[in-house]
Design an enzyme around this catalytic site. Structure first.
Site: not given
Ligand code: AHR
Length: 494
Positions: A25, A171, A299, A348
């Protein structure tokens, strides 16, 4: 003494290689510094992408990268990230820093092509429009004459790229618009219907639940399940996130300074992934008994306190043997649920949360989690086979955890790939393995082990590294070896 049984003749689902996927991200130093340094940087790079990082990622066979967010995706306007003059924007999700958009669509697909991995973009449906998403897909995948393809060609890319997956929002129950599942389902249907499949069919992934929110799964499956290829699931391991409780952000703790009780609590939270997947699978089975819709855990990972002296909004954390055990346990769980789970993305990839790589200037360090992905890469696209372990559970405080955890798969070259985790902080296990259904003659063993807080630093990058044991002969299809405490093993049988 523990016993392991492997039934080579009982073949189950295929372990989709994308279970070993990653998430990157625009957050902290995940993209800039971590992946992209720009082509004028003194750090060796290919068109701005760090060469050292590329090499390390190739070694673990990264199959797919999800981009550009995360919460960031719902602020992202893709046209700001193309062409010579890129617009600056405020990264309001992560620290309010200025995003210069120098890493955009072209750079992302360049990364995927260099790694030969699949692409997975998250579309902005929270603050964006169906037209923007539709044009993005056209810009990326259309090969004919259109305004978008002209723009792409003007920006230096003649041929379209391959877009494998598109996430319709991120989300949306939280940072992606605070929506209710009914509203999201309608919005999903609207955005999805403006996505055209010009080249290869794009797999559409709907926003799934926050951890254990079963109502979200049920509603979205009921109202939009017939128009999706995947439903996402987000779940982070943090000591304050206990089973069905809501996030208790304030109880996050240090990534490196923790005791045994915190260690086991963390593993207990991580082990909850198994129950969580099982619950959502049951709901999905009601609406999709043929398993056409995949569960995509896009995630997952540990979430500790940011390292002291770093911007807390950048989520930069160290990575110890505890994280390695969490990764190994979680990946075994995904393998065992590979009939429904076909992709997962570690949060991540670099410099953010449970990363596989940390960078500082021109230095790079591989984390214990990286080594787990290395030990597990043999599972990619292999066929899960039945395996189980007979051993006493660990009972620590209020947690009951398996002492050893296993998954096994048969690869195309007919080698058997076993991955075993010893969750105990201090008890080795003598393991007697019974291999049934096929005969084996040799075992090749690699592993990582260490104290629970051991980790790699830029000064000492090899404190945790993969060790290779001497290959062992197998007699009568039985194998005996000691699985050291706090360790992850890869055993390849031939
Ligand atoms: O991975 C960090 C953040 O966690 C992501 O942006 C968001 O989707 C999740 O809450």
């Amino acid at each position: 003494m523990a016993k392991l049984f492997v039934r080579a003749d009982r073949k189950l689902s295929v372990i989709n290689k994308n279970i070993y996927g990653h998430f990157a991200e625009h957050l902290g130093r995940g993209i800039y510094d971590g992946i992209f340094v720009g082509k004028d940087s003194p750090i060796p790079n290919i068109r701005g992408i760090r060469t050292d990082v590329l090499q390390a990622l190739k070694h673990i066979a990264v199959p797919v990268i999800r981009w550009p967010g995360g919460c960031f995706a719902e602020y992202y306007y893709w046209k700001d990230g193309i062409g010579e003059h890129r617009k600056k924007m405020i990264n309001s999700s992560w620290g309010g820093v200025i995003e210069n958009n120098s890493f955009g669509t072209h750079e992302y697909f360049d990364l995927c092509e260099l790694l030969e991995c699949s692409s997975y973009i998250a579309a902005n449906i929270g603050s964006g429009t169906p037209r923007e998403v539709s044009e993005w897909v056209e810009y990326i995948t259309f090969d004919g004459e259109s305004e978008m393809t002209e723009l792409r060609r003007k920006n230096g890319r003649e041929k379209p790229w391959t877009l494998d997956f598109i996430g319709i929002g991120n989300e949306n129950w939280g940072c992606g618009g605070q929506m209710r599942p009914e509203y999201y389902s309608d919005l999903y249907r609207q955005f999805e219907s403006f996505i055209r499949h010009y080249g290869k069919r794009i797999q559409r992934v709907a926003c799934g639940p926050d951890g254990d929110d079963q109502n979200w799964t049920e509603t979205v499956m009921q109202l939009a399940g017939n128009r999706m290829d995947g439903l996402s699931l987000h779940y982070y391991t943090m000591p304050g996130y206990y089973k069905t409780d809501k996030y208790k952000w304030e109880s996050k703790a240090s990534a490196t300074a923790f005791d045994e009780s915190n260690y086991y609590r963390t593993l207990d939270r991580a082990y909850f992934m198994d129950e969580l997947i099982t619950r959502h699978k049951h709901i999905m089975d009601q609406y999709d008994p043929d398993k056409k819709v995949a569960l995509i855990v896009d995630e997952w990972g540990t979430w500790h306190l940011a390292e002291e002296g770093t911007n807390p909004a950048f989520l930069y954390q160290q990575n110890t043997m505890r994280d390695a055990i969490v990764a190994a346990l979680t990946l075994n769980i995904f393998n065992l649920h590979s009939d429904r789970v076909t992709m997962a993305n570690l949060a991540q990839m670099i410099n953010v949360l449970q990363s596989v790589i940390l960078t500082e200037g021109d230095k790079m360090v591989l984390t214990p989690t990286y080594h787990v992905f290395d030990l597990y890469k043999g599972h990619q696209n292999a066929t899960l086979v039945e395996s189980y372990i007979q051993a006493d559970d660990l009972h620590i405080n209020d947690a009951q955890l398996p002492h050893l955890h296993v998954s096994a798969s048969e690869r195309e070259d007919h080698r058997m790939h076993l991955t075993i985790v010893n969750l105990s902080a201090n008890a080795d296990v003598a393991l007697h393995s019974y291999l049934e259904g096929r005969s084996f003659t040799k075992a090749h063993i690699r592993y990582v082990t260490g104290a629970i807080t051991d980790h790699n630093t830029f000064e000492h990058p090899d404190q945790i590294a993969i060790q290779t044991a001497e290959s062992m002969d197998i007699h009568n299809n039985e194998l005996q070896l000691t699985i050291r405490c706090c360790s992850v093993y890869e055993i390849v049988l031939e």
